[in-house]
Design a protein around this motif. Structure first.
Motif, PDB file in Angstrom:
ATOM      1  N   THR A 119       0.855  -1.131  -0.014  1.00 42.68           N
ATOM      2  CA  THR A 119      -0.133   0.205  -0.096  1.00 42.68           C
ATOM      3  C   THR A 119       0.876   1.308   0.032  1.00 42.68           C
ATOM      4  N   ILE A 120       0.719   2.142  -1.082  1.00 44.43           N
ATOM      5  CA  ILE A 120       1.554   3.080  -1.392  1.00 44.43           C
ATOM      6  C   ILE A 120       0.619   4.406  -0.960  1.00 44.43           C
ATOM      7  N   GLY A 121       0.808   5.552  -0.347  1.00 48.38           N
ATOM      8  CA  GLY A 121       0.180   6.525  -0.012  1.00 48.38           C
ATOM      9  C   GLY A 121       0.126   7.523  -1.286  1.00 48.38           C
ATOM     10  N   SER A 122      -0.755   8.672  -1.370  1.00 47.81           N
ATOM     11  CA  SER A 122      -0.624   9.588  -2.431  1.00 47.81           C
ATOM     12  C   SER A 122       0.295  10.691  -2.236  1.00 47.81           C
ATOM     13  N   ASN A 123       1.073  10.717  -1.291  1.00 48.42           N
ATOM     14  CA  ASN A 123       1.902  11.826  -1.196  1.00 48.42           C
ATOM     15  C   ASN A 123       3.558  11.560  -1.891  1.00 48.42           C
ATOM     16  N   VAL A 124       3.524  10.367  -2.407  1.00 45.90           N
ATOM     17  CA  VAL A 124       4.926   9.796  -2.848  1.00 45.90           C
ATOM     18  C   VAL A 124       5.423  10.674  -4.057  1.00 45.90           C
ATOM     19  N   ILE A 125       6.409  11.326  -3.826  1.00 41.93           N
ATOM     20  CA  ILE A 125       6.995  12.114  -5.177  1.00 41.93           C
ATOM     21  C   ILE A 125       7.923  11.213  -5.864  1.00 41.93           C
TER      22      ILE A 125
END
Length: 204
Positions: free
Chosen positions: A185-191
């Motif tokens: 699960t990866i959050g929406s803030n990953v740059i």
């Protein structure tokens, strides 16, 4: 103050470090476990770190026989490779309010199954859990914004990983070779996600 420089080869079993030591009639407070102090001490199975200790040096317990360890709240500085190659280490509790878990902290700790990390962490260093083949799950603190390269490379027992919502950067090969991984699960803030971050994750 005093620094533990090197442990005698005769030391074995569970060791409770003293908070003070005496020398030439003077009493000194133990504040530091020095660089490679327990290096290669396979017969040392446990160490109780006193609350006077604030610093743990590079490779302090590297390749020793530790089976479990607790790093107390009083430790404010811990350098790289502290527990690298501790092949018998099964559980670790890091209470120390560190902002970053140093590189190679638990590198190649093959037996490591249970880890508790402090809520203060914002960064997981390079190869900090690389090669921890028995690590079945890991609770990454919510404040972590950066997971460095190869942090969990070769953690073949990992099945599910939930990265913090605030995570911004995932380094190259971060989970490379995690063949047991079936869910991430990866959050929406990953740059940024580094090269081959999930290469060889055949279960994904």
């Amino acid at each position: 103050t005093a620094r533990l420089v090197k442990v005698s080869a005769a030391v074995e079993g569970a060791v409770a470090l003293p908070s003070t030591v005496e020398h030439d009639g003077a009493t000194y407070t133990l504040t530091e476990i020095g660089r490679e102090a327990f290096l290669g001490k396979k017969k040392v199975t446990g160490v109780v770190i006193p609350s006077t200790v604030t610093s743990i040096g590079v490779g302090a317990f590297k390749e020793s026989g530790l089976t479990s360890i607790t790093v107390p709240l009083t430790v404010t500085s811990m350098e790289a490779s502290a527990f690298q190659g501790c092949a018998s280490l099964e559980s670790a509790v890091i209470q120390a309010p560190l902002s970053a878990l140093p590189s190679r902290t638990f590198y190649k700790c093959d037996a490591l199954k249970n880890v508790v990390l402090p809520a203060s962490l914002t960064e997981l260093g390079n190869s900090c859990f690389e090669g921890c083949a028995s690590l079945g799950d890991i609770a990454i603190p919510a404040g972590v914004v950066s997971v460095k390269g190869s942090a969990f490379e070769g953690c073949t027992s990992l099945v599910e990983v939930k990265l913090p919502e605030g995570l911004q950067s995932l380094g190259g090969s971060a989970f490379s070779g995690c063949t047991g991984l079936t869910s991430v699960t990866i959050g929406s803030n990953v740059i940024s996600i580094g090269y081959e971050a999930f290469s060889g994750c055949t279960g994904l």
